[in-house]
Design a protein around this motif. Sequence first.
Motif, short mmCIF file in Angstrom:
data_model
loop_
_atom_site.label_atom_id
_atom_site.label_comp_id
_atom_site.label_asym_id
_atom_site.label_seq_id
_atom_site.Cartn_x
_atom_site.Cartn_y
_atom_site.Cartn_z
N THR A 131 35.96 39.65 38.95
CA THR A 131 34.93 38.52 38.89
C THR A 131 34.31 38.74 37.34
O THR A 131 33.79 39.56 37.11
CB THR A 131 33.61 38.75 39.77
N PHE A 157 33.63 43.96 40.13
CA PHE A 157 34.63 44.26 41.14
C PHE A 157 33.71 44.52 42.47
O PHE A 157 32.61 44.56 42.66
CB PHE A 157 35.49 45.34 40.87
N ARG A 190 45.08 45.51 36.50
CA ARG A 190 46.46 45.59 37.13
C ARG A 190 47.37 46.56 36.55
O ARG A 190 47.97 47.20 37.27
CB ARG A 190 47.03 44.20 37.10
N TYR A 242 40.73 34.43 31.48
CA TYR A 242 40.79 35.56 32.84
C TYR A 242 41.61 36.36 33.18
O TYR A 242 41.89 37.44 33.38
CB TYR A 242 40.38 34.56 34.00
N GLU A 243 43.07 35.75 33.07
CA GLU A 243 44.22 36.41 33.13
C GLU A 243 44.48 37.67 32.56
O GLU A 243 44.76 38.73 32.77
CB GLU A 243 45.39 35.57 33.16
N GLY A 280 36.68 37.04 44.10
CA GLY A 280 36.69 36.94 42.63
C GLY A 280 36.90 35.70 41.91
O GLY A 280 36.86 34.65 42.55
N SER A 335 40.51 45.59 43.42
CA SER A 335 39.84 44.23 43.79
C SER A 335 39.91 43.49 42.78
O SER A 335 40.01 43.58 41.53
CB SER A 335 38.39 44.51 44.55
N PRO A 336 39.90 42.10 43.35
CA PRO A 336 39.97 41.05 42.33
C PRO A 336 38.75 40.95 41.24
O PRO A 336 37.56 41.23 41.61
CB PRO A 336 39.98 39.56 42.82
N SER A 344 41.96 40.39 33.46
CA SER A 344 42.40 40.70 35.01
C SER A 344 43.52 41.60 34.53
O SER A 344 43.73 42.80 35.52
CB SER A 344 42.62 39.86 35.74
#
Length: 505
Positions: free
Chosen positions: A482, A313, A503, A495-496, A295, A479-480, A499
Amino acid sequence: MYRVASGLGALKRHGADAQMMNVAIRCASTSVAQGSSGGFWTWLTGARSNEIPPPDFALPGVTIPPPLPDHVEAGKTIVTTLPNGVKIASETSAGSSCSVGVYVDCGSVYEAPETTGASQLVKTMAFATTANRSELRVVREIDAIGGTAKASASREMMSYTYRALKTYMPEMVEVLIDCVRNPAFLDWEVKEQILRLKAELVKSSSNPEKFLLEALHSTGYSGALANPLIASEYAISRLNSDVLEQFIIENYTAPRIVLAASGVDHEELVSIAGPLLSDIPSVSGTTRPKSTYIGGEYKKSADSSNTDVALAFEVPSGWLKEKDFVTASVLQTLLGGGGKFSWGRQGKGLHSRLNHLVNEFDQIKSISAFKDVHSNTGIFGIHTSTDASFVPKAIDLAARELTSLATPGQVDQSQLDRAKASAKSAILANLESQASLTEDMGRQVLAFGERKPAEHLLKAIDGVTLKDVTSVAEKIISSPLTMASHGNVLNMPTYESVSGKFRSK
């Protein structure tokens, strides 16, 4: 005076002849009308209408072929493995044409730093000068039989395909194998193709969708899949004839080569291709370089009022794990999508989950689900092109749609059934192309040593359940992330923050 009188006499005689002809025609017409309804043709030939044979009259010496059955069973794929490990696969099909292809387990994943871009350059030189033919002769031999030939390079496979009439199959096989096995890599031709690749590189940089797919791999993976499929201008400039020759020697080995053909007799194909392939060196122990999904984020600013964003992902296990791969294909058609004028394509219809966003928000130029699956891994996500000021909202909408797939009850049975029907339609439509059928054969034989029929894949799609959709979608978005963007990226969220939307699921 003599000439004038002669002309008048001719005119008089011509008028008399015309009157007699009119009388004759009227009499003949009356006679035909009274004796037959066959019209002028009957009068002209002298035949009577009751002498015309009925439609089911059997013509002497003409045999009518039997009608085709209501269902024609697809030909079965036959695979022969030569002593050195080369596999020859084929299946019969109706029609006058055939497609022959050579498929090699080779691509950008096998490139080292010093050979970056080699697979792309080998592709562009696929039908150039060989040890036995000049480039002009190769082109003329293909054109002489009305054939079409093309080559392509992907991350894990090189393919060479040749299509023409069945009667020319022996010539097709010989030319194709010569081009694959014996490229000359003349210095001047290599330099010419390097210039061509550089020009293509400029074009690809103006294609956001292709550019972002490259960025997702280079950012989202470490290892072989991070190797660029479209190499940089600097990397291409370092290539030469010696590098290409060594690349072919190391990777075009017997166990990694499949010759596949559609529309031919298998025994005839083996008798022709076997001697031409049996002396390829058999090198065992070659393993595909490993890749790890990690990612990450990629940004590239460009002078544009729009922003292209891709959220992706990992699809764990790739297409070797059939259940997850099939479910991911259904997820793609379930999301669907498209642009302002893209209705009508498979998975991009009025009922897909992403298509309504294009109609609801004018700022969204296009939005669609995508996947790029490899042997042991793959990526799945959503790509959108939108006004720069609308980027945060577009990302929120894409995240909402992805997380909804992993939420029980957010997808009903009718939506799933529609998505499965669309996925099956796309598969069958693709396999109607003889070239696509041949490539599918070569790809499966490279991976599994056999080709599973289309019915097997359709049955697997029918077996996808709502629970499978939720389970695989949850596995994918866990999954992380991208994230790649191109264009006006000033309004891109961090990005955080993006993402975190997944989560929290």
